[in-house]
Design an enzyme around this catalytic site. Structure first.
Site, short mmCIF file in Angstrom:
data_model
loop_
_atom_site.label_atom_id
_atom_site.label_comp_id
_atom_site.label_asym_id
_atom_site.label_seq_id
_atom_site.Cartn_x
_atom_site.Cartn_y
_atom_site.Cartn_z
N GLY A 162 0.84 -1.20 0.00
CA GLY A 162 0.00 0.00 0.00
C GLY A 162 0.88 1.25 0.00
CE1 TYR B 89 -3.85 -14.07 -1.63
CE2 TYR B 89 -5.19 -15.31 -3.18
CZ TYR B 89 -4.94 -14.15 -2.48
OH TYR B 89 -5.77 -13.08 -2.61
N1 LIG Z 1 -6.63 -7.74 -6.26
C1 LIG Z 1 -7.28 -8.87 -6.49
O1 LIG Z 1 -7.57 -9.21 -7.67
C2 LIG Z 1 -7.74 -9.75 -5.35
C3 LIG Z 1 -8.43 -10.94 -5.68
C4 LIG Z 1 -8.84 -11.76 -4.64
C5 LIG Z 1 -8.62 -11.41 -3.32
N2 LIG Z 1 -7.93 -10.26 -3.03
C6 LIG Z 1 -7.72 -9.94 -1.61
O2 LIG Z 1 -8.19 -8.64 -1.35
C7 LIG Z 1 -7.43 -8.02 -0.31
C8 LIG Z 1 -6.89 -6.69 -0.80
O3 LIG Z 1 -6.07 -6.95 -1.94
P1 LIG Z 1 -5.42 -5.82 -2.84
O4 LIG Z 1 -5.53 -6.26 -4.24
O5 LIG Z 1 -5.96 -4.50 -2.42
O6 LIG Z 1 -3.91 -6.00 -2.44
P2 LIG Z 1 -2.87 -4.94 -1.86
O7 LIG Z 1 -1.58 -5.66 -1.75
O8 LIG Z 1 -2.91 -3.67 -2.63
O9 LIG Z 1 -3.47 -4.65 -0.41
C9 LIG Z 1 -3.07 -5.36 0.74
C10 LIG Z 1 -2.58 -4.35 1.75
O10 LIG Z 1 -2.16 -5.05 2.93
C11 LIG Z 1 -0.94 -4.46 3.37
N3 LIG Z 1 -0.23 -5.48 4.13
C12 LIG Z 1 0.36 -6.61 3.67
N4 LIG Z 1 0.93 -7.28 4.68
C13 LIG Z 1 0.70 -6.57 5.80
C14 LIG Z 1 1.06 -6.74 7.16
N5 LIG Z 1 1.78 -7.80 7.57
N6 LIG Z 1 0.65 -5.81 8.06
C15 LIG Z 1 -0.05 -4.72 7.65
N7 LIG Z 1 -0.41 -4.50 6.39
C16 LIG Z 1 -0.04 -5.42 5.46
C17 LIG Z 1 -0.21 -4.01 2.12
O11 LIG Z 1 0.72 -2.98 2.35
C18 LIG Z 1 -1.37 -3.55 1.24
O12 LIG Z 1 -1.62 -2.17 1.41
C19 LIG Z 1 -6.35 -9.03 0.04
O13 LIG Z 1 -6.76 -9.76 1.16
C20 LIG Z 1 -6.26 -9.91 -1.19
O14 LIG Z 1 -5.77 -11.19 -0.88
C21 LIG Z 1 -7.49 -9.42 -4.02
#
Ligand SMILES: NC(=O)c1ccc[n+]([C@@H]2O[C@H](COP(=O)([O-])OP(=O)(O)OC[C@H]3O[C@@H](n4cnc5c(N)ncnc54)[C@H](O)[C@@H]3O)[C@@H](O)[C@H]2O)c1
Length: 324
Positions: free
Chosen positions: A44, A152
């Site tokens: 992020g 995952y």
């Molecule tokens: N983008 C997709 O297509 C998609 C599809 C299915 C599920 N998801 C899920 O949706 C959610 C959001 O995904 P996204 O695409 O926004 O991803 P993203 O990586 O942009 O967002 C995840 C956020 O979590 C933060 N993060 C990671 N590890 C951390 C930790 N240990 N402590 C604190 N913060 C932490 C990261 O800095 C990031 O801002 C996630 O759970 C992801 O698995 C996303």
């Protein structure tokens, strides 16, 4: 209209990420008292939250969900929690220990602390990855998860099951959302695991032929990030609990079709370069059955691929102008 979000206190883990930052913006429309974001900024960014970072309702904590004391400090006295912080699929494969610590151990801590501090409802970000290659298309939530082969997907499924067990044992209310292929502004543009559409936008920008690995026949269900944010809020507002919902667009698009639309919205005449694939993609098809989310959450995707890719392209080229 006042809803249960009005005047409430909400925690979002991963709220500075791609999807999380849009969930924050959607929640702000409902006038909560306070939204606390915990994000370690590993993926992020401040850029993602610049529209609302200075809003007095927002509290941003740069911290890690592996820090249980920090989690507890910010779960206490909250009404609702969105658990979105996670590692990407490739990051879990590259380092399963980190995958365990973030996706499994910390999700356990979130669930356990939410039950301990009587959070009214948790919305959990799960994933279509739990299906692996699904059995049925469109894929309903009842498809079995045994085809998943990824750490995952397994961790996301564990999270769902953990919430179910805590509902059963302690009455913790939750909804899990299985997102399909989410796209839109604030997608990662320069990370190691950059999404294919950003690589193609790079090609369009550099006037280079975009590459398609394989025959481009792999399909996905692309859902626009603002629709995903609305699904999150709908899941909170609904009285439903102990349920999982697919969040997709309900449309199957091949990579070849995706590229054609991306080229069209950018008025590009480039032609794709097909490159032989040297790895086997075990998930060659995705198509969500979203009838359950439509029926129970009133969820209706509102942005089609052409409109979504237009917004994505605008954001990409504006960002490029500012970073050059
Ligand atoms: N983008 C997709 O297509 C998609 C599809 C299915 C599920 N998801 C899920 O949706 C959610 C959001 O995904 P996204 O695409 O926004 O991803 P993203 O990586 O942009 O967002 C995840 C956020 O979590 C933060 N993060 C990671 N590890 C951390 C930790 N240990 N402590 C604190 N913060 C932490 C990261 O800095 C990031 O801002 C996630 O759970 C992801 O698995 C996303």
């Amino acid at each position: 209209m006042q809803t249960k979000i009005y005047g409430s206190k909400i925690l979002i883990t991963g709220g500075a990420g791609f999807i999380g930052s849009f969930v924050v913006e959607e929640l702000l429309k409902y006038d909560p008292e306070k939204i606390t974001i915990i994000d370690n900024l590993s993926r992020g960014s401040f850029e993602n939250i610049k529209n609302f970072k200075e809003n007095s309702k927002i509290e941003f904590i740069e911290g890690d969900i592996r820090d249980k004391a920090l989690l507890e400090e910010h779960i206490i006295a909250k009404d609702y929690v969105f658990h979105m912080a996670a590692l990407r699929i490739n990051a879990c494969a590259a380092n399963p220990q980190d995958g365990f610590d973030v996706m499994i151990k910390s999700t356990f801590d979130v669930v356990d602390l939410c039950a301990k501090h009587q959070i009214k409802k948790v919305i959990y970000s799960s994933s279509a990855s739990v299906y692996g290659l699904a059995q049925n298309f469109p894929t309903p939530e009842t498809d079995n998860p045994y085809n998943n082969q990824t750490f995952y997907g397994g961790a996301k499924l564990f999270g769902e099951q953990l919430f179910r067990s805590y509902k059963f044992m302690y009455g913790l209310d939750y909804v899990a959302l299985r997102y399909f292929n989410v796209y839109g502004p604030r997608m990662d543009t320069d990370g190691k695991y950059t999404e294919v559409m950003i690589r193609w936008l790079d090609c369009i920008s550099d006037n280079k032929a975009p590459a398609i690995y394989g025959d481009g026949g792999t399909t996905m269900d692309f859902v626009y990030v603002k629709d995903v944010a609305r699904a999150n809020v709908a899941a909170l507002l609904s009285d439903t609990t102990d349920e999982v919902f697919n969040v997709g667009n309900g449309t199957e698009t091949s990579l070849k079709q995706l590229l054609a639309v991306l080229l069209k919205v950018n008025n590009s005449t480039l032609t794709p370069q097909f490159i032989e694939e040297n790895t086997i993609n075990p998930v060659s098809r995705r198509l969500a059955d979203i009838s359950k989310a439509k029926l129970i959450l009133n969820f209706e995707p509102s942005i089609d691929l052409e409109a979504g890719l237009t917004e994505l392209s605008q954001w990409y080229f504006e960002k490029k102008v500012f970073t050059v």
